[in-house]
Design a protein around this motif. Structure first.
Motif, PDB file in Angstrom:
ATOM      1  N   VAL A  76       0.808  -1.226   0.000  1.00  0.00           N
ATOM      2  CA  VAL A  76       0.000   0.000   0.000  1.00  0.00           C
ATOM      3  C   VAL A  76       0.849   1.288   0.000  1.00  0.00           C
ATOM      4  N   PRO A  77       1.881   1.414   0.842  1.00  0.00           N
ATOM      5  CA  PRO A  77       2.654   2.671   0.809  1.00  0.00           C
ATOM      6  C   PRO A  77       3.254   2.976  -0.571  1.00  0.00           C
ATOM      7  N   ALA A  78       3.539   1.926  -1.349  1.00  0.00           N
ATOM      8  CA  ALA A  78       4.129   2.134  -2.679  1.00  0.00           C
ATOM      9  C   ALA A  78       3.133   2.758  -3.660  1.00  0.00           C
ATOM     10  N   GLN A  79       1.831   2.736  -3.294  1.00  0.00           N
ATOM     11  CA  GLN A  79       0.817   3.293  -4.203  1.00  0.00           C
ATOM     12  C   GLN A  79       0.808   4.821  -4.212  1.00  0.00           C
ATOM     13  N   GLY A  80       1.500   5.415  -3.226  1.00  0.00           N
ATOM     14  CA  GLY A  80       1.709   6.860  -3.286  1.00  0.00           C
ATOM     15  C   GLY A  80       0.751   7.726  -2.497  1.00  0.00           C
ATOM     16  N   HIS A  81      -0.108   7.138  -1.658  1.00  0.00           N
ATOM     17  CA  HIS A  81      -1.053   7.999  -0.920  1.00  0.00           C
ATOM     18  C   HIS A  81      -0.882   7.898   0.600  1.00  0.00           C
ATOM     19  N   ILE A  82       0.256   7.375   1.032  1.00  0.00           N
ATOM     20  CA  ILE A  82       0.531   7.247   2.469  1.00  0.00           C
ATOM     21  C   ILE A  82       1.700   8.162   2.835  1.00  0.00           C
ATOM     22  N   ALA A  83       1.540   8.945   3.901  1.00  0.00           N
ATOM     23  CA  ALA A  83       2.586   9.901   4.291  1.00  0.00           C
ATOM     24  C   ALA A  83       3.645   9.274   5.187  1.00  0.00           C
ATOM     25  N   GLN A  84       3.217   8.336   6.038  1.00  0.00           N
ATOM     26  CA  GLN A  84       4.187   7.725   6.960  1.00  0.00           C
ATOM     27  C   GLN A  84       3.627   6.403   7.485  1.00  0.00           C
ATOM     28  N   GLN A  85       4.508   5.565   7.948  1.00  0.00           N
ATOM     29  CA  GLN A  85       4.100   4.299   8.569  1.00  0.00           C
ATOM     30  C   GLN A  85       5.018   4.075   9.763  1.00  0.00           C
ATOM     31  N   ILE A  86       4.432   3.771  10.910  1.00  0.00           N
ATOM     32  CA  ILE A  86       5.221   3.746  12.154  1.00  0.00           C
ATOM     33  C   ILE A  86       6.328   2.702  12.107  1.00  0.00           C
ATOM     34  N   PHE A  87       6.053   1.550  11.509  1.00  0.00           N
ATOM     35  CA  PHE A  87       7.163   0.657  11.190  1.00  0.00           C
ATOM     36  C   PHE A  87       6.840  -0.162   9.956  1.00  0.00           C
ATOM     37  N   TRP A  88       7.877  -0.340   9.179  1.00  0.00           N
ATOM     38  CA  TRP A  88       7.783  -0.920   7.841  1.00  0.00           C
ATOM     39  C   TRP A  88       8.970  -1.856   7.672  1.00  0.00           C
ATOM     40  N   TYR A  89       8.751  -2.976   6.993  1.00  0.00           N
ATOM     41  CA  TYR A  89       9.799  -3.996   6.896  1.00  0.00           C
ATOM     42  C   TYR A  89      10.813  -3.642   5.813  1.00  0.00           C
ATOM     43  N   THR A  90      12.063  -3.491   6.196  1.00  0.00           N
ATOM     44  CA  THR A  90      13.078  -3.071   5.226  1.00  0.00           C
ATOM     45  C   THR A  90      13.356  -4.151   4.176  1.00  0.00           C
ATOM     46  N   ALA A  91      12.813  -5.357   4.381  1.00  0.00           N
ATOM     47  CA  ALA A  91      12.944  -6.409   3.361  1.00  0.00           C
ATOM     48  C   ALA A  91      12.219  -5.995   2.080  1.00  0.00           C
ATOM     49  N   PHE A  92      11.324  -4.998   2.202  1.00  0.00           N
ATOM     50  CA  PHE A  92      10.588  -4.542   1.019  1.00  0.00           C
ATOM     51  C   PHE A  92      11.309  -3.405   0.282  1.00  0.00           C
ATOM     52  N   THR A  93      12.534  -3.087   0.704  1.00  0.00           N
ATOM     53  CA  THR A  93      13.248  -1.964   0.093  1.00  0.00           C
ATOM     54  C   THR A  93      13.356  -2.132  -1.423  1.00  0.00           C
ATOM     55  N   ALA A  94      13.756  -3.341  -1.859  1.00  0.00           N
ATOM     56  CA  ALA A  94      13.960  -3.561  -3.298  1.00  0.00           C
ATOM     57  C   ALA A  94      12.662  -3.313  -4.078  1.00  0.00           C
ATOM     58  N   SER A  95      11.537  -3.833  -3.538  1.00  0.00           N
ATOM     59  CA  SER A  95      10.284  -3.674  -4.284  1.00  0.00           C
ATOM     60  C   SER A  95       9.759  -2.247  -4.199  1.00  0.00           C
ATOM     61  N   MET A  96      10.232  -1.465  -3.233  1.00  0.00           N
ATOM     62  CA  MET A  96       9.761  -0.085  -3.068  1.00  0.00           C
ATOM     63  C   MET A  96      10.632   0.908  -3.844  1.00  0.00           C
ATOM     64  N   THR A  97      11.669   0.390  -4.522  1.00  0.00           N
ATOM     65  CA  THR A  97      12.555   1.297  -5.266  1.00  0.00           C
ATOM     66  C   THR A  97      12.505   1.002  -6.767  1.00  0.00           C
ATOM     67  N   LYS A  98      11.463   0.287  -7.179  1.00  0.00           N
ATOM     68  CA  LYS A  98      11.345  -0.045  -8.603  1.00  0.00           C
ATOM     69  C   LYS A  98      10.940   1.191  -9.407  1.00  0.00           C
ATOM     70  N   LYS A  99      11.608   1.359 -10.524  1.00  0.00           N
ATOM     71  CA  LYS A  99      11.308   2.520 -11.376  1.00  0.00           C
ATOM     72  C   LYS A  99       9.850   2.482 -11.831  1.00  0.00           C
ATOM     73  N   GLY A 100       9.255   3.656 -11.907  1.00  0.00           N
ATOM     74  CA  GLY A 100       7.871   3.735 -12.375  1.00  0.00           C
ATOM     75  C   GLY A 100       6.871   3.793 -11.237  1.00  0.00           C
ATOM     76  N   LEU A 101       7.279   3.474 -10.022  1.00  0.00           N
ATOM     77  CA  LEU A 101       6.358   3.558  -8.882  1.00  0.00           C
ATOM     78  C   LEU A 101       6.101   5.031  -8.543  1.00  0.00           C
ATOM     79  N   PRO A 102       4.899   5.348  -8.022  1.00  0.00           N
ATOM     80  CA  PRO A 102       4.638   6.745  -7.651  1.00  0.00           C
ATOM     81  C   PRO A 102       5.559   7.257  -6.538  1.00  0.00           C
TER      82      PRO A 102
END
Lengths: 570, 247
Positions: A338-364
């Motif tokens: 959900v945070p990768a969809q571009g409408h979330i300002a912050q999340q109190i804790f987020w799993y850094t294992a998702f770093t690769a999928s959250m840095t894909k080109k073309g994401l909002p």
């Protein structure tokens, strides 16, 4: 033509020499191929990589042709192991590896069945170190520290370099023995839209409403203000509805992990002391002389203490007030993207294992040049948290060996386990999965080079703040037995409107009942021995956890600049 | 004297538990998955029968489509599904007794296939045959793999035989059984995942019954009962890949 006996011997010798040389050359070229085509970059030079891989090749000779079964959870790092490293290992050593990938819950079920039913499902497991309390007590897990010195000495990599592993304390029992070997680590960190946080108009508006800077929140008060600011006061950006918070609340085992992993430690439920707080840990379980004595306040625990109730109340309140309405019906896998969809300002804790999928080109949430619009930083802490306590959760998927597996199979599996964490491959694996385990990889030049694209991951792992992010510890005597307590009670608050106080009372009772059940087990080390129930005030008025209720649970919000957010934990 | 009193107490409590369990009766909702369950018979049914008899709990076996078996169990007390894969998504909907059986999901091709397969990733470019609505289909979806679905493994084995696809993903026992039935020469190329098949009980089932059945099941593994039942089917399918779990 007659061939003399001497000539026959000479011909045989030449043949043997020829085939041996061919075999050595073939083996060497296989190693060289993998070094050149896959295992770059590495913290070792190619010559040392060659030496390390040659050791695997030579040591694996007695196990050639065997089929070894291992299992791990489904994250990018393990997928890389299963699809690339297992293949390389087979080509180099001749040992065939079946590396299964499944959900974390399934891994835990399987190791539990292996331990309790005695069914040899796998030769080794990559099992989260959250089970360290279970493993050292069960007597059924091989302490790897002992194995490396004794029966496994001949198959232990001379260049393994244990001191290079950042998570060694997580896999060490109270008896100081190393039980597991970390394979991958990722932390739960605060995640925020750095681009929105730096907008001048937002900064001015925030300061006007709340009286301090819009920046990285240090405490929950600031997190709550920022959540309200984006959900209520900003509300829309470019016509799109935005939210100041994201979480999930569906009845599912994953809500249990989310809660037991980090909410209570961030709130400040446990005691001072790393990695988990002593005598009371972040689950609220008190231990005396390595024996768990209770989870409820009446027995000296803190699972239903004011700090724990505060944690659950805030979780529920923020989920309902500031997160997208659908979030409360989501589980871990549904909420993760959900945070990768571009409408979330912050999340109190987020799993850094998702770093690769959250840095894909073309994401909002990614800029055109590939740099992220977001950053990760240490999570804010609750009002009960004190300096010297753990602050967040770090997952440490670790190689685990069970005694019931025949020794020859254990040795072959151990070779594979060491291969996938060896210095030859570990930097490349870290780049692929972004779950670092070695300090040498974290400090490497290559990680410096790519850090600008990783949203603060490298900076976090190079800072001392990472020491405050730890897995579940040794106070939890049987993780598979106790962990359902969390997902069975927490959703009642979200779904059924049960009060946080009643839910935590129920949770504490559940944990106490299971501790009592385990206290009757004869074959476990440091088995629970429940304290007599007393009036809660006896424990609440003592120093440390469980802590008395703080009247003002919302002091003034504190925020800091991103750079300082890491420095304040030095 | 104390010892004697303890023994009497133990006997009385056991008798009480047995009597109270005996009063219970369960409907075991099954659906056809040959050779595990076929018209209220099969490998899984044999295991369940011994389990309930030893636990001294009454049961009746009812056959229905898979979806209905699951929904009925979710909605009705004293019902269980025989058998389904225990998964994270299903965990909170049932109480579990298991595994009643351990098996593996694997990738199969025709015996004469010459497509090189080293690791799972090598077949991602091909659509894979899999049974509709199965846990295996869910597993493949999780990797974003293209699938071709049919109602059961028998249909998929026939599709493989007719070369309508290169690969089939199925349970090793079911694949072996259906290949024999369809007279198809198939070979296992890769093991994908070890699976635990369990009895899923309605969520309101008493914890005591669940605990009791799980204890009996542990004994059935340890005394070789499960292996003996598996061996009795050895002429119907190849079981060497999974027999290692029951040694």
């Amino acid at each position: 033509m007659q061939v003399s006996k001497e000539n026959k011997l000479l011909i045989s010798f030449i043949f043997i020499l020829f085939f041996t040389t061919q075999s050595i050359l073939a083996n060497s070229s296989t190693i060289q191929k993998w070094i050149d085509t896959e295992f770059q970059p590495s913290t070792l030079n190619k010559q040392d990589q060659f030496k390390e891989l040659s050791w695997f090749q030579k040591t694996a000779q007695p196990f050639k042709g065997m089929e070894i079964r291992v299992v791990s959870e489904r994250i990018d790092t393990h997928w890389y192991e299963a699809s690339v490293l297992a293949k390389a290992f087979r080509e180099i050593t001749g040992i065939n590896i079946i590396h299964e990938i499944t959900g974390e819950d399934d891994v835990i079920k399987k190791i539990d069945i292996h331990l309790k039913r005695g069914i040899n499902l796998y030769d080794m497991y990559i099992n989260d170190s959250d089970l360290i309390g279970t493993h050292f007590r069960s007597g059924k897990v091989v302490p790897l520290g002992d194995f490396m010195k004794k029966e496994g000495k001949g198959v232990t990599l001379p260049t393994l370099d244990l001191q290079d592993f950042i998570g060694l304390s997580f896999v060490t029992g109270p008896d100081k023995k190393i039980y597991q070997l970390p394979d991958q680590q990722f932390a739960n960190l605060y995640w925020y839209r750095a681009d929105w946080f730096s907008r001048k108009d937002f900064k001015e508006k925030f300061k006007k409403i709340y009286g301090y800077e819009l920046n990285v929140p240090v405490n929950w008060s600031a997190y709550e203000d920022i959540a309200e600011f984006f959900t209520v006061h900003i509300n829309k950006i470019d016509g799109e509805k935005i939210y100041g918070h994201m979480d999930y609340g569906k009845r599912d085992p994953s809500i249990g992990w989310r809660f037991s992993d980090a909410w209570l430690s961030m709130a400040g439920v446990g005691d001072i002391g790393l990695p988990n707080g002593l005598p009371v840990d972040e689950w609220g379980i008190r231990v005396e002389n390595c024996r768990p004595v209770g989870a409820s306040i009446s027995r000296g625990g803190a699972a239903n203490s004011p700090a724990a109730i505060y944690a659950l109340r805030k979780f529920d309140e923020w989920l309902k007030k500031y997160a997208p309405p659908e979030a409360r019906h989501m589980n871990f896998s549904q909420a993760g993207s959900v945070p990768a969809q571009g409408h979330i300002a912050q999340q109190i804790f987020w799993y850094t294992a998702f770093t690769a999928s959250m840095t894909k080109k073309g994401l909002p949430v990614v800029n055109e040049d590939g740099t992220p619009k977001w950053k990760m930083a240490p999570s804010p802490h609750g009002v009960y948290w004190e300096k010297g306590m753990k602050l967040g959760y770090q997952d440490a998927g670790s190689w685990t060996m069970l005694k019931s597996v025949p020794l020859k199979r254990r040795k072959a599996a151990w070779l594979y386990a060491q291969f996938v964490v060896s210095k030859t491959v570990s930097l490349k694996k870290t780049i692929v999965g972004l779950t670092p385990i070695r300090i040498s990889d974290i400090n490497s030049k290559h990680m410096s080079k790519i850090s600008k694209n990783l949203g603060g991951l490298v900076e976090f792992y190079r800072s001392k703040a990472r020491l405050l992010w730890t897995p579940t510890g040794t106070n939890v005597p049987d993780y598979p037995l106790l962990s359902p307590a969390w997902w069975k009670t927490v959703p009642k608050v979200v779904e059924e409107g049960l009060s946080a106080k009643d839910a935590m009372n129920e949770l504490a009772r559940y944990l106490d009942e299971k501790l009592l059940y385990l206290s009757k087990e004869k074959n476990i080390k440091c088995s629970p021995l429940l304290n007599q129930a007393r009036n809660p005030s006896y424990w609440l008025n003592k120093k440390g956890s469980p802590k008395l209720k703080i009247e003002n649970e919302k002091p003034k919000g504190i925020t800091v600049d991103y750079k300082k957010a890491l420095e304040i934990y030095d | 004297m104390i010892k004697k009193r303890r023994l009497i107490l133990l006997f009385l409590s056991f008798a009480l538990l047995t009597t109270s369990l005996n009063a219970q009766s369960f409907t075991l909702n099954t659906f056809n998955v040959e050779p595990y369950v076929q018209n209220k018979e099969g490998l899984a049914v044999d295991i369940a029968k011994v389990l309930f008899q030893r636990a001294n709990i009454g049961y009746i076996i009812k056959s229905s489509p898979q979806k209905r078996a699951i929904i009925t169990t979710k909605q009705t007390q004293n019902n269980a599904v025989l058998f389904i894969q225990r998964s994270q998504e299903r965990e909170s909907h049932f109480k579990w007794v298991g595994p009643i059986f351990v098996t593996q999901t694997a990738l199969f091709s025709l015996e004469n296939s010459n497509i090189k397969v080293d690791v799972f990733k090598d077949v991602f470019q091909y659509p894979l045959l899999v049974t509709r609505g199965s846990a295996d289909e869910e597993y493949l979806k999780g990797f974003g793999i293209k699938t071709q679905v049919a109602n059961n493994d028998f249909q998929n084995v026939r599709k493989l035989k007719a070369q309508r696809a290169h690969f089939l993903v199925a349970d090793v026992i079911s694949a072996s059984y259906n290949a024999k039935k369809a007279n198809a020469n198939i070979k296992k190329r890769l093991t994908l995942i070890t699976t635990l098949r369990s009895l899923a009980f309605n969520i309101d089932t008493s914890d005591k019954i669940i605990e009791h059945l799980n204890q009996i099941l542990t004994i059935m593994y340890k005394d070789g009962t499960i292996k003996k039942i598996l061996t009795s089917y050895e002429n119907k399918f190849e079981s060497k890949d999974i027999s290692v779990f029951f040694e």
